[in-house]
Scaffold this active site. Sequence first.
Site, PDB file in Angstrom:
ATOM      1  N   GLU A 128       0.865  -1.188   0.000  1.00  0.00           N
ATOM      2  CA  GLU A 128       0.000   0.000   0.000  1.00  0.00           C
ATOM      3  C   GLU A 128       0.898   1.233   0.000  1.00  0.00           C
ATOM      4  O   GLU A 128       2.124   1.107   0.013  1.00  0.00           O
ATOM      5  CB  GLU A 128      -0.930  -0.014   1.225  1.00  0.00           C
ATOM      6  CG  GLU A 128      -1.987  -1.115   1.159  1.00  0.00           C
ATOM      7  CD  GLU A 128      -2.943  -1.085   2.332  1.00  0.00           C
ATOM      8  OE1 GLU A 128      -3.402   0.004   2.701  1.00  0.00           O
ATOM      9  OE2 GLU A 128      -3.237  -2.154   2.880  1.00  0.00           O
ATOM     10  N   ARG A 176       0.113   8.386   9.234  1.00  0.00           N
ATOM     11  CA  ARG A 176       0.242   6.942   9.484  1.00  0.00           C
ATOM     12  C   ARG A 176       0.549   6.182   8.198  1.00  0.00           C
ATOM     13  O   ARG A 176      -0.092   6.402   7.171  1.00  0.00           O
ATOM     14  CB  ARG A 176      -1.067   6.422  10.079  1.00  0.00           C
ATOM     15  CG  ARG A 176      -1.086   4.953  10.366  1.00  0.00           C
ATOM     16  CD  ARG A 176      -2.403   4.580  10.983  1.00  0.00           C
ATOM     17  NE  ARG A 176      -3.468   4.776  10.031  1.00  0.00           N
ATOM     18  CZ  ARG A 176      -3.982   3.802   9.279  1.00  0.00           C
ATOM     19  NH1 ARG A 176      -3.522   2.571   9.375  1.00  0.00           N
ATOM     20  NH2 ARG A 176      -4.955   4.049   8.444  1.00  0.00           N
ATOM     21  N   ARG A 181      -0.321   8.661   1.999  1.00  0.00           N
ATOM     22  CA  ARG A 181      -1.726   9.076   1.889  1.00  0.00           C
ATOM     23  C   ARG A 181      -1.961  10.572   1.879  1.00  0.00           C
ATOM     24  O   ARG A 181      -2.863  11.055   1.209  1.00  0.00           O
ATOM     25  CB  ARG A 181      -2.508   8.498   3.065  1.00  0.00           C
ATOM     26  CG  ARG A 181      -2.815   7.087   2.822  1.00  0.00           C
ATOM     27  CD  ARG A 181      -3.721   6.557   3.865  1.00  0.00           C
ATOM     28  NE  ARG A 181      -3.791   5.136   3.606  1.00  0.00           N
ATOM     29  CZ  ARG A 181      -4.261   4.253   4.438  1.00  0.00           C
ATOM     30  NH1 ARG A 181      -4.720   4.634   5.604  1.00  0.00           N
ATOM     31  NH2 ARG A 181      -4.290   3.001   4.119  1.00  0.00           N
ATOM     32  N   HIS A 204      -8.326   9.451   4.110  1.00  0.00           N
ATOM     33  CA  HIS A 204      -8.068   8.363   3.156  1.00  0.00           C
ATOM     34  C   HIS A 204      -8.359   8.900   1.772  1.00  0.00           C
ATOM     35  O   HIS A 204      -9.395   9.537   1.554  1.00  0.00           O
ATOM     36  CB  HIS A 204      -8.942   7.145   3.459  1.00  0.00           C
ATOM     37  CG  HIS A 204      -8.442   5.906   2.788  1.00  0.00           C
ATOM     38  ND1 HIS A 204      -8.551   5.706   1.437  1.00  0.00           N
ATOM     39  CD2 HIS A 204      -7.796   4.822   3.277  1.00  0.00           C
ATOM     40  CE1 HIS A 204      -8.005   4.543   1.131  1.00  0.00           C
ATOM     41  NE2 HIS A 204      -7.540   3.980   2.229  1.00  0.00           N
ATOM     42  N   HIS A 210     -10.247   9.548   8.028  1.00  0.00           N
ATOM     43  CA  HIS A 210     -10.019   8.108   8.185  1.00  0.00           C
ATOM     44  C   HIS A 210      -9.404   7.737   9.528  1.00  0.00           C
ATOM     45  O   HIS A 210      -9.819   6.779  10.158  1.00  0.00           O
ATOM     46  CB  HIS A 210      -9.101   7.676   7.038  1.00  0.00           C
ATOM     47  CG  HIS A 210      -8.853   6.212   6.960  1.00  0.00           C
ATOM     48  ND1 HIS A 210      -9.871   5.293   6.856  1.00  0.00           N
ATOM     49  CD2 HIS A 210      -7.694   5.490   6.944  1.00  0.00           C
ATOM     50  CE1 HIS A 210      -9.355   4.070   6.775  1.00  0.00           C
ATOM     51  NE2 HIS A 210      -8.049   4.167   6.846  1.00  0.00           N
TER      52      HIS A 210
END
Length: 547
Positions: free
Chosen positions: A117, A389, A292, A245, A354
């Site tokens: 990811e 994160r 992100r 997100h 998110h």
Amino acid sequence: MPLETDILIIGCGISGAAAAYRLATNTSREVTIITRHQEPEESNTRYAQGGIVTLGEGDSEEALIKDIRTAGAGLGLPEAASILAKDGPRLVKHILVKTLEIPFDCNHEGKFLYTREGGHTLPRILHVGDTTGKAIEQALISKLRKLPNVRFLTGYTAVDLITSPHHIRNPLAVYQPISCHGAYVLERKSGNISRFFGKATILATGGLGRIYSHTTNPEGARGDGLAMAYRAGARVVNTEYIQFHPTTLAVPGAENFLISEAVRGEGAKLLSPDGRHFMEEVAPKWGDLAPRDVVARAIHHEMLTHGYPYVLLDLSGIMLPEHIQSRFPAIYTRCLELGIDIAREPIPVVPAAHYLCGGILVDEFGRSSINGLYAVGEVSCTGLHGANRLASTSLLEGLVWGYRAGEDISRRNDLKILKPSMVPPWEAAEAPFPDPVLVYQDRQAIQNLMWLYVGLSRNQERLSRALRDLNHLWETIEEFYRTTALNDDLIGLRNMAQAAWIVTLSAWHNKQSRGTHFREDATLQENPSAWNQGGIMGNWPPFREQS
Ligand code: SIN
């Protein structure tokens, strides 16, 4: 009647459940878990799609630590990353694979299939299709249900922590450090509020995505634990760092539904509605798998600059249609329900709130600044995430810190239960429950103002306006709270207002853009040495290229 237990756990996602598991399997201590919902499985964990980080093929602890710290934009705590990288893979193996037998996806030779990811330099994420959190949560709860010293009380909402000196009848307690002894708890069905006493209390209440009008989080993510701990005087840090997100389903009238980053991990591309692969321009090194904050802001920028209502996530050509269905069953089904066949057409997506990267400051064992109060999972701030994160680290953080908190409590003999006579019972207000229409409207007001003023892109004027509006709302909500009978909705609304205020105030104070906190009016201009650590951003354009 007051309830007494050895350990009171509030919330039962992976972190609360891991703490209970450690305490109940290795000690004879009595563990009481309370959850708002009737089903203890209902938690943020249940909705985690992507997976759980471990060490992949050719991986190393050092490589994982580096990726975590790069994503954290120079604010991540090295010790926390090191604990995660050392303890995490071991606990995944022993608890998730060996004990709970979670059916992580494997190839035909029985070897784990790892996915990648955003922000990961290699594939290292274990998954169960796109319902990894659900598989883990169900297995954990069913294990806990079999343990004789674990008691589930479902349909109970914590109202406030019981802390000394605040709730103690002894006036001299004011000279002692703050300590926690349990919580006042509402039984949702009867409306009664009782005192629940524990030698230790663990907050595992999850995040606060629901303070925003667009979020991937379930209904319970309203900042309950954060607000309770803040009121009790716990140290709360880094709350301006809200991760958005990049990709949630954008269909008018439908709730935002997470479209896992693992979809991009398998090769899907983000395109503007006119077919431009804009991430190639924004982050040539990472492309669609940039961290992100970078991807979410790039989408936001596309939408603002060109007036697009969404951008597109295109899976065409990444795998066969039947493979898409088996790799992403939940996403496939939900999109099809809304008329989108993802095997044939691109998915319209927008960013949504998110994850809270900050929270109640805790140490390496989940201990907060209040004696006897632990916090684990999203409600806590271990320092791991810094300003942003790294994808799929939160389930692992919950597992590691939940387990470590359980271990720490099991070693302690200094924690004592308080005599119920030391703490007055709850004084219930006489007036009937508040009008649900008023509660609904206040909730909407918080969500809208947070989305517009304290969202992906912030500035002083919007943040000041948000603080003014939240102060005003707070007065109204406090008035309700003090004068009417409490129900779960009102408790939640009050916590939302307080959590929103905590986030906004820290965003207002922090005039420097970093990670998920982007200030259009950042006073600190680009600082080359900070860029090398992961990046402090200057002004527009709102992108952070990785070195
Ligand atoms: C996702 O599947 O994209 C979410 C995983 C995460 O937030 O770590």
